[in-house]
Design a protein around this motif. Structure first.
Motif, PDB file in Angstrom:
ATOM      1  N   LEU A  85       0.816  -1.208   0.000  1.00  0.00           N
ATOM      2  CA  LEU A  85       0.000   0.000   0.000  1.00  0.00           C
ATOM      3  C   LEU A  85       0.854   1.264   0.000  1.00  0.00           C
ATOM      4  O   LEU A  85       1.912   1.319   0.625  1.00  0.00           O
ATOM      5  CB  LEU A  85      -0.937  -0.001   1.198  1.00  0.00           C
ATOM      6  CG  LEU A  85      -2.158  -0.911   1.047  1.00  0.00           C
ATOM      7  CD1 LEU A  85      -2.793  -1.200   2.392  1.00  0.00           C
ATOM      8  CD2 LEU A  85      -3.175  -0.264   0.106  1.00  0.00           C
ATOM      9  N   LYS A  86       0.358   2.269  -0.705  1.00  0.00           N
ATOM     10  CA  LYS A  86       1.022   3.555  -0.845  1.00  0.00           C
ATOM     11  C   LYS A  86       0.135   4.659  -0.279  1.00  0.00           C
ATOM     12  O   LYS A  86      -1.082   4.501  -0.218  1.00  0.00           O
ATOM     13  CB  LYS A  86       1.299   3.847  -2.321  1.00  0.00           C
ATOM     14  CG  LYS A  86       2.111   2.786  -3.036  1.00  0.00           C
ATOM     15  CD  LYS A  86       2.222   3.117  -4.519  1.00  0.00           C
ATOM     16  CE  LYS A  86       3.033   2.071  -5.253  1.00  0.00           C
ATOM     17  NZ  LYS A  86       3.135   2.380  -6.708  1.00  0.00           N
ATOM     18  N   PRO A  87       0.717   5.791   0.116  1.00  0.00           N
ATOM     19  CA  PRO A  87      -0.109   6.909   0.579  1.00  0.00           C
ATOM     20  C   PRO A  87      -1.172   7.329  -0.432  1.00  0.00           C
ATOM     21  O   PRO A  87      -2.254   7.766  -0.031  1.00  0.00           O
ATOM     22  CB  PRO A  87       0.914   8.026   0.812  1.00  0.00           C
ATOM     23  CG  PRO A  87       2.159   7.297   1.167  1.00  0.00           C
ATOM     24  CD  PRO A  87       2.150   6.062   0.302  1.00  0.00           C
ATOM     25  N   GLU A  88      -0.878   7.187  -1.706  1.00  0.00           N
ATOM     26  CA  GLU A  88      -1.833   7.535  -2.754  1.00  0.00           C
ATOM     27  C   GLU A  88      -3.073   6.646  -2.751  1.00  0.00           C
ATOM     28  O   GLU A  88      -4.070   6.981  -3.394  1.00  0.00           O
ATOM     29  CB  GLU A  88      -1.174   7.451  -4.142  1.00  0.00           C
ATOM     30  CG  GLU A  88       0.120   8.227  -4.263  1.00  0.00           C
ATOM     31  CD  GLU A  88       1.334   7.377  -3.968  1.00  0.00           C
ATOM     32  OE1 GLU A  88       1.883   6.776  -4.907  1.00  0.00           O
ATOM     33  OE2 GLU A  88       1.735   7.325  -2.778  1.00  0.00           O
ATOM     34  N   ASP A  89      -3.014   5.514  -2.056  1.00  0.00           N
ATOM     35  CA  ASP A  89      -4.168   4.626  -1.949  1.00  0.00           C
ATOM     36  C   ASP A  89      -5.162   5.081  -0.887  1.00  0.00           C
ATOM     37  O   ASP A  89      -6.247   4.497  -0.777  1.00  0.00           O
ATOM     38  CB  ASP A  89      -3.721   3.202  -1.625  1.00  0.00           C
ATOM     39  CG  ASP A  89      -2.866   2.591  -2.719  1.00  0.00           C
ATOM     40  OD1 ASP A  89      -3.195   2.767  -3.907  1.00  0.00           O
ATOM     41  OD2 ASP A  89      -1.858   1.934  -2.379  1.00  0.00           O
ATOM     42  N   THR A  90      -4.801   6.076  -0.111  1.00  0.00           N
ATOM     43  CA  THR A  90      -5.682   6.574   0.946  1.00  0.00           C
ATOM     44  C   THR A  90      -6.982   7.104   0.356  1.00  0.00           C
ATOM     45  O   THR A  90      -6.974   7.974  -0.517  1.00  0.00           O
ATOM     46  CB  THR A  90      -4.985   7.678   1.748  1.00  0.00           C
ATOM     47  OG1 THR A  90      -3.841   7.136   2.412  1.00  0.00           O
ATOM     48  CG2 THR A  90      -5.930   8.264   2.794  1.00  0.00           C
ATOM     49  N   ALA A  91      -8.099   6.574   0.831  1.00  0.00           N
ATOM     50  CA  ALA A  91      -9.415   6.946   0.315  1.00  0.00           C
ATOM     51  C   ALA A  91     -10.487   6.188   1.084  1.00  0.00           C
ATOM     52  O   ALA A  91     -10.189   5.274   1.857  1.00  0.00           O
ATOM     53  CB  ALA A  91      -9.522   6.617  -1.175  1.00  0.00           C
ATOM     54  N   VAL A  92     -11.725   6.578   0.855  1.00  0.00           N
ATOM     55  CA  VAL A  92     -12.849   5.760   1.278  1.00  0.00           C
ATOM     56  C   VAL A  92     -13.129   4.768   0.163  1.00  0.00           C
ATOM     57  O   VAL A  92     -13.298   5.158  -0.998  1.00  0.00           O
ATOM     58  CB  VAL A  92     -14.104   6.595   1.576  1.00  0.00           C
ATOM     59  CG1 VAL A  92     -15.272   5.685   1.943  1.00  0.00           C
ATOM     60  CG2 VAL A  92     -13.835   7.587   2.698  1.00  0.00           C
ATOM     61  N   TYR A  93     -13.162   3.494   0.497  1.00  0.00           N
ATOM     62  CA  TYR A  93     -13.395   2.444  -0.480  1.00  0.00           C
ATOM     63  C   TYR A  93     -14.844   1.972  -0.403  1.00  0.00           C
ATOM     64  O   TYR A  93     -15.357   1.682   0.682  1.00  0.00           O
ATOM     65  CB  TYR A  93     -12.446   1.270  -0.239  1.00  0.00           C
ATOM     66  CG  TYR A  93     -11.046   1.544  -0.720  1.00  0.00           C
ATOM     67  CD1 TYR A  93     -10.526   0.887  -1.843  1.00  0.00           C
ATOM     68  CD2 TYR A  93     -10.243   2.477  -0.076  1.00  0.00           C
ATOM     69  CE1 TYR A  93      -9.250   1.154  -2.296  1.00  0.00           C
ATOM     70  CE2 TYR A  93      -8.966   2.757  -0.531  1.00  0.00           C
ATOM     71  CZ  TYR A  93      -8.468   2.091  -1.639  1.00  0.00           C
ATOM     72  OH  TYR A  93      -7.196   2.357  -2.090  1.00  0.00           O
ATOM     73  N   TYR A  94     -15.487   1.901  -1.564  1.00  0.00           N
ATOM     74  CA  TYR A  94     -16.886   1.519  -1.650  1.00  0.00           C
ATOM     75  C   TYR A  94     -17.065   0.240  -2.454  1.00  0.00           C
ATOM     76  O   TYR A  94     -16.513   0.104  -3.544  1.00  0.00           O
ATOM     77  CB  TYR A  94     -17.715   2.615  -2.321  1.00  0.00           C
ATOM     78  CG  TYR A  94     -17.771   3.915  -1.559  1.00  0.00           C
ATOM     79  CD1 TYR A  94     -18.772   4.137  -0.610  1.00  0.00           C
ATOM     80  CD2 TYR A  94     -16.844   4.926  -1.787  1.00  0.00           C
ATOM     81  CE1 TYR A  94     -18.834   5.332   0.084  1.00  0.00           C
ATOM     82  CE2 TYR A  94     -16.900   6.126  -1.097  1.00  0.00           C
ATOM     83  CZ  TYR A  94     -17.893   6.326  -0.168  1.00  0.00           C
ATOM     84  OH  TYR A  94     -17.959   7.517   0.519  1.00  0.00           O
ATOM     85  N   CYS A  95     -17.841  -0.657  -1.921  1.00  0.00           N
ATOM     86  CA  CYS A  95     -18.260  -1.852  -2.633  1.00  0.00           C
ATOM     87  C   CYS A  95     -19.460  -1.517  -3.508  1.00  0.00           C
ATOM     88  O   CYS A  95     -20.336  -0.756  -3.101  1.00  0.00           O
ATOM     89  CB  CYS A  95     -18.626  -2.935  -1.616  1.00  0.00           C
ATOM     90  SG  CYS A  95     -19.454  -4.379  -2.274  1.00  0.00           S
TER      91      CYS A  95
END
Length: 122
Positions: A85-95
């Protein structure tokens, strides 16, 4: 009353891993295509990965080789294994899922989970 419930988000260091899950529940329904989206503050919600009923995956270029999408049709559950994982992956993830709710209709509709926060930071 079909719904999607997702879990597995959290805070990890760069290079760490998380596994997200998304489970569909209801009366009599069929889940066809499923996918994971993410949205960072001030940005558009984008598709990260998708998977067909038969298990064929697709990924956005930025996560190829790091993320793996899978599903267990017997459990009506989808997963996203996130490695390196990278800092750029930071987000709210939605199914998200295309679902036929046989109690109500013979047509599919798009359903969304509630979102789970993934934060990658040192």
């Amino acid at each position: 009353q079909v719904q999607l419930v997702e879990s597995g988000g959290g805070l990890v260091l760069p290079g760490g891993s998380l596994r997200l899950s998304c489970a569909a529940s209801g009366n009599i329904f069929t889940v066809t295509a499923m996918g994971w989206y993410r949205q960072a503050p001030g940005k558009q919600r984008d598709l990260v990965a998708s998977i067909t009923r038969s298990g064929t995956p697709n990924y956005v270029d930025s996560v190829k080789g790091r993320f793996t999408i899978s599903r267990d049709n017997a459990k009506n559950t989808m997963y996203l294994q996130m490695n390196s994982l990278k800092p750029e992956d930071t987000a709210v993830y939605y199914c998200a899922a295309e679902i036929i709710d046989w109690v109500k209709t013979y047509n599919s509709s798009t359903y969304w989970g509630q979102g789970t926060q993934v934060t990658v930071s040192s």
